[in-house]
Design a protein around this motif. Structure first.
Motif, PDB file in Angstrom:
ATOM      1  N   LYS A 143     -11.627   5.786  -4.550  1.00  0.00           N
ATOM      2  CA  LYS A 143     -10.224   5.375  -4.663  1.00  0.00           C
ATOM      3  C   LYS A 143     -10.088   4.049  -5.411  1.00  0.00           C
ATOM      4  CE  LYS A 143      -9.084   7.653  -0.286  1.00  0.00           C
ATOM      5  NZ  LYS A 143      -8.714   7.458   1.136  1.00  0.00           N
ATOM      6  N   VAL A 144      -8.909   3.864  -5.971  1.00  0.00           N
ATOM      7  CA  VAL A 144      -8.608   2.649  -6.732  1.00  0.00           C
ATOM      8  C   VAL A 144      -7.337   2.002  -6.195  1.00  0.00           C
ATOM      9  CG1 VAL A 144      -7.767   1.808  -8.973  1.00  0.00           C
ATOM     10  CG2 VAL A 144      -9.788   3.259  -8.869  1.00  0.00           C
ATOM     11  N   ILE A 145      -7.366   0.683  -6.120  1.00  0.00           N
ATOM     12  CA  ILE A 145      -6.193  -0.106  -5.742  1.00  0.00           C
ATOM     13  C   ILE A 145      -5.748  -0.919  -6.961  1.00  0.00           C
ATOM     14  CG2 ILE A 145      -5.396  -2.041  -4.314  1.00  0.00           C
ATOM     15  CD1 ILE A 145      -7.385  -0.959  -2.160  1.00  0.00           C
ATOM     16  N   SER A 146      -4.448  -0.883  -7.221  1.00  0.00           N
ATOM     17  CA  SER A 146      -3.871  -1.696  -8.301  1.00  0.00           C
ATOM     18  C   SER A 146      -2.536  -2.241  -7.814  1.00  0.00           C
ATOM     19  CB  SER A 146      -3.711  -0.867  -9.580  1.00  0.00           C
ATOM     20  OG  SER A 146      -2.850   0.241  -9.356  1.00  0.00           O
ATOM     21  N   ARG A 147      -1.833  -2.958  -8.676  1.00  0.00           N
ATOM     22  CA  ARG A 147      -0.633  -3.670  -8.228  1.00  0.00           C
ATOM     23  C   ARG A 147       0.650  -2.983  -8.657  1.00  0.00           C
ATOM     24  NH1 ARG A 147      -2.663  -9.803  -9.607  1.00  0.00           N
ATOM     25  NH2 ARG A 147      -2.588  -8.958 -11.713  1.00  0.00           N
ATOM     26  N   ALA A 148       1.693  -3.232  -7.904  1.00  0.00           N
ATOM     27  CA  ALA A 148       3.011  -2.698  -8.214  1.00  0.00           C
ATOM     28  C   ALA A 148       3.468  -3.176  -9.592  1.00  0.00           C
ATOM     29  CB  ALA A 148       4.014  -3.145  -7.149  1.00  0.00           C
ATOM     30  N   ILE A 149       4.029  -2.254 -10.332  1.00  0.00           N
ATOM     31  CA  ILE A 149       4.607  -2.468 -11.668  1.00  0.00           C
ATOM     32  C   ILE A 149       3.532  -2.695 -12.745  1.00  0.00           C
ATOM     33  CG2 ILE A 149       6.489  -3.584 -12.962  1.00  0.00           C
ATOM     34  CD1 ILE A 149       7.606  -4.665 -10.461  1.00  0.00           C
ATOM     35  N   ASN A 229       1.056  -7.965 -17.113  1.00  0.00           N
ATOM     36  CA  ASN A 229       1.978  -7.834 -18.230  1.00  0.00           C
ATOM     37  C   ASN A 229       3.324  -7.247 -17.802  1.00  0.00           C
ATOM     38  OD1 ASN A 229       3.101  -7.406 -20.843  1.00  0.00           O
ATOM     39  ND2 ASN A 229       2.218  -5.355 -20.893  1.00  0.00           N
ATOM     40  N   ALA A 230       3.319  -5.998 -17.326  1.00  0.00           N
ATOM     41  CA  ALA A 230       4.569  -5.323 -16.986  1.00  0.00           C
ATOM     42  C   ALA A 230       5.267  -6.052 -15.848  1.00  0.00           C
ATOM     43  CB  ALA A 230       4.297  -3.876 -16.606  1.00  0.00           C
ATOM     44  N   GLY A 231       6.572  -6.182 -15.985  1.00  0.00           N
ATOM     45  CA  GLY A 231       7.343  -6.997 -15.062  1.00  0.00           C
ATOM     46  C   GLY A 231       7.629  -8.372 -15.633  1.00  0.00           C
ATOM     47  N   GLY A 232       6.834  -8.749 -16.669  1.00  0.00           N
ATOM     48  CA  GLY A 232       7.123  -9.998 -17.357  1.00  0.00           C
ATOM     49  C   GLY A 232       6.197 -11.144 -17.045  1.00  0.00           C
ATOM     50  N   CYS A 233       4.881 -10.954 -17.257  1.00  0.00           N
ATOM     51  CA  CYS A 233       3.915 -12.057 -17.274  1.00  0.00           C
ATOM     52  C   CYS A 233       3.828 -12.795 -15.931  1.00  0.00           C
ATOM     53  CB  CYS A 233       4.253 -13.046 -18.387  1.00  0.00           C
ATOM     54  SG  CYS A 233       4.293 -12.299 -20.030  1.00  0.00           S
ATOM     55  N   PHE A 234       3.120 -12.196 -14.971  1.00  0.00           N
ATOM     56  CA  PHE A 234       2.911 -12.824 -13.663  1.00  0.00           C
ATOM     57  C   PHE A 234       1.534 -13.483 -13.630  1.00  0.00           C
ATOM     58  CE2 PHE A 234       5.324  -8.859 -12.070  1.00  0.00           C
ATOM     59  CZ  PHE A 234       6.543  -9.414 -12.395  1.00  0.00           C
ATOM     60  N   PRO A 235       1.453 -14.819 -13.690  1.00  0.00           N
ATOM     61  CA  PRO A 235       0.146 -15.486 -13.581  1.00  0.00           C
ATOM     62  C   PRO A 235      -0.365 -15.424 -12.141  1.00  0.00           C
ATOM     63  CG  PRO A 235       1.799 -16.916 -14.601  1.00  0.00           C
ATOM     64  CD  PRO A 235       2.523 -15.771 -13.967  1.00  0.00           C
ATOM     65  N   PRO A 236      -1.666 -15.611 -11.942  1.00  0.00           N
ATOM     66  CA  PRO A 236      -2.207 -15.626 -10.585  1.00  0.00           C
ATOM     67  C   PRO A 236      -1.964 -16.972  -9.917  1.00  0.00           C
ATOM     68  CG  PRO A 236      -3.974 -15.985 -12.142  1.00  0.00           C
ATOM     69  CD  PRO A 236      -2.727 -15.751 -12.962  1.00  0.00           C
ATOM     70  N   PRO A 237      -1.551 -16.992  -8.650  1.00  0.00           N
ATOM     71  CA  PRO A 237      -1.436 -18.264  -7.933  1.00  0.00           C
ATOM     72  C   PRO A 237      -2.813 -18.897  -7.742  1.00  0.00           C
ATOM     73  CG  PRO A 237      -0.219 -16.509  -6.816  1.00  0.00           C
ATOM     74  CD  PRO A 237      -1.075 -15.856  -7.850  1.00  0.00           C
ATOM     75  N   PRO A 238      -2.872 -20.202  -7.492  1.00  0.00           N
ATOM     76  CA  PRO A 238      -4.153 -20.870  -7.240  1.00  0.00           C
ATOM     77  C   PRO A 238      -4.886 -20.205  -6.079  1.00  0.00           C
ATOM     78  CG  PRO A 238      -2.396 -22.484  -7.490  1.00  0.00           C
ATOM     79  CD  PRO A 238      -1.730 -21.143  -7.453  1.00  0.00           C
TER      80      PRO A 238
END
Length: 457
Positions: A143-149, A229-238
């Motif tokens: 199985k694979v886990i990925s993020r919404a959007i 990328n999709a959703g508009g450039c979400f950087p990772p929090p510290p």
């Protein structure tokens, strides 16, 4: 281009060309935009109009258009060896590029499997994850886990990993056994207040929850873009990726850094894992590796993942006819030479603050809710109400983005992306050679069009 030639091209485009991700009915009464040449950060259409390429083609053209060094590298290689597959054979440019990429990558990501693009790279990574665990005594791990959007590609496997329901519905049933966790859109995370680090910890811990819910013995990999990328450039929090690494180690789950967009200077480093200081088990790449002068992608794997395939009859039964094409790998080597000789990554790191500050001037517009991103990779979220962060409904987004913004931005001389995968955004990711002159041009053109959009609303 004279009028007759232009009319002939338009008719041929309408009659025969099936454009990608395109509403073909859009051109029933309108001309198809035909781009005929490029120079530096600009492209020109068949009518001679100039546009600032503020999306680097499609997050691809790192060095800009018209690079004779890359063209000459392609011609030289084609004259010597135009094609040969990597199926039990090799050729020099593929060998040299694999070694060079391994040198850039963090840790022991020493093995490079070439494809022709990013979707194939993601497909390769999932297949390797399943194959690896079957060879190492954990055959249930698939199985694979990925993020919404999140967007990871259009092939059946990569599309299954993609977290955009609207892109998937018409192709279902897809490959089963993929699951979604929250992304790192802090702008839409009011429950965490101003504590970005706490939000990042929560988002990472949700991956552990998903693994537990599915059963750790069944989960093979987590696929994450360093900046989504999709959703508009979400950087990772510290601390986000450091916590994800801990979780993956705890459950023996592979961490795949999908860097199809984020690698090769887009964030000021060859690989984004270096920028955010985490160690993936695999990296997928494409786009900027050749600056788009020839198609190429790939998957990089650690020595651990290669080890089972070094013995006996074990074989990774996977490949692509044009993966690691000699011309493409030669172009990639020339592209990387230019990166080093011209200090491209250093230029991005030195100028990203100015780029961000220039785009943040748009915050004074009532339609701009958030400006976010890193490097030369930014999203500008559009809102109906700045105070409440109220977004547009589907009908309003349709009118705003497709009814007005996309056409108006292009007509103004700016090629970028107006998108509503998630909340409505405008994305800008120009060639990495751009400087303050181009940042100002982007801001000024965006300001004029967004101001007009607000007045229409």
């Amino acid at each position: 281009m004279d009028g007759e030639a232009y009319a002939t091209l338009q008719k041929s485009a309408r009659d025969h060309l099936w454009m990608h991700f395109t509403r073909m009915s859009s051109y029933d009464q309108a001309d198809v935009p035909i781009i005929v040449r490029g120079e530096g950060p600009y492209v020109y259409d068949a009518k001679g109009n100039r546009y600032l390429d503020a999306l680097a083609g499609l997050f691809v053209n790192q060095l800009g258009h018209g690079r004779t060094d890359l063209v000459e590298a392609a011609a030289k290689q084609a004259s010597e060896l135009a094609f040969f597959p990597l199926w039990s054979y090799a050729h020099p440019t593929a060998i040299e590029l694999a070694e060079r990429l391994a040198g850039y990558a963090p840790g022991d990501l020493n093995r490079v499997f070439f494809t022709t693009g990013g979707g194939e790279a993601v497909e390769t990574a999932w297949k390797l994850a399943k194959n690896y665990f079957k060879l190492t005594g954990k055959p249930m791990k698939h199985k694979v886990i990925s993020r919404a959007i999140a967007y990871h590609g259009t092939t059946q496997g990569a599309l299954s990993i993609t977290g955009l329901p609207g892109l998937k519905a018409v192709f279902e049933p897809l490959v089963p056994s993929t699951f979604r966790v929250p992304n790192t859109n802090f702008y839409r995370a009011p429950q965490h207040g101003d504590d970005l680090e706490a939000f990042g910890r929560w988002a990472a811990d949700e991956i552990a929850v998903a693994i537990e819910n599915e059963g750790p013995e069944t989960v093979a990999a987590v696929f994450l873009e360093p900046v989504q990328n999709a959703g508009g450039c979400f950087p990772p929090p510290p601390g986000y990726f450091q916590r994800v690494r801990e979780i993956c180690d705890q459950y023996d789950v592979l961490l795949v850094s999908d860097e199809v967009i984020c690698a090769f200077g887009r964030l000021g480093h060859m690989f984004a894992a270096e920028r955010y200081d985490f160690q993936p088990d695999m990296i997928t790449f494409a786009k900027g590796v050749t600056s788009g002068y020839s198609p190429l992608g790939g998957m990089m794997a650690t020595d651990r993942l290669m080890e089972p395939f070094l013995h006996g009859t074990n074989t990774f039964l996977h490949g692509y006819t044009f993966g690691g094409h000699p011309v493409s790998t030669a172009v990639a080597l020339a592209n990387l030479d230019a990166f080093e000789n011209e200090g491209i990554n250093k230029h991005v790191r030195a100028n990203e603050g100015a780029f961000r500050a220039t785009l943040e001037k748009l915050n004074d517009l009532p339609i701009v809710g958030d400006v976010r991103g890193d490097g030369f990779f930014y999203g500008i979220e559009l809102v109906k109400d700045k105070a409440t962060k109220e977004t547009f409904d589907d009908a309003e987004a349709e009118k705003l983005l497709r009814g007005f913004l996309s056409k108006a931005l292009y007509a103004s001389g700016l090629y970028c992306r107006a998108d509503d995968r998630g909340d409505p955004v405008v994305q800008v990711a120009p060639p990495l050679i751009c400087d303050q002159e181009h940042f100002d041009e982007i801001e000024q053109l965006l300001r004029a069009v967004l101001t007009e959009a607000w007045s229409l609303l």
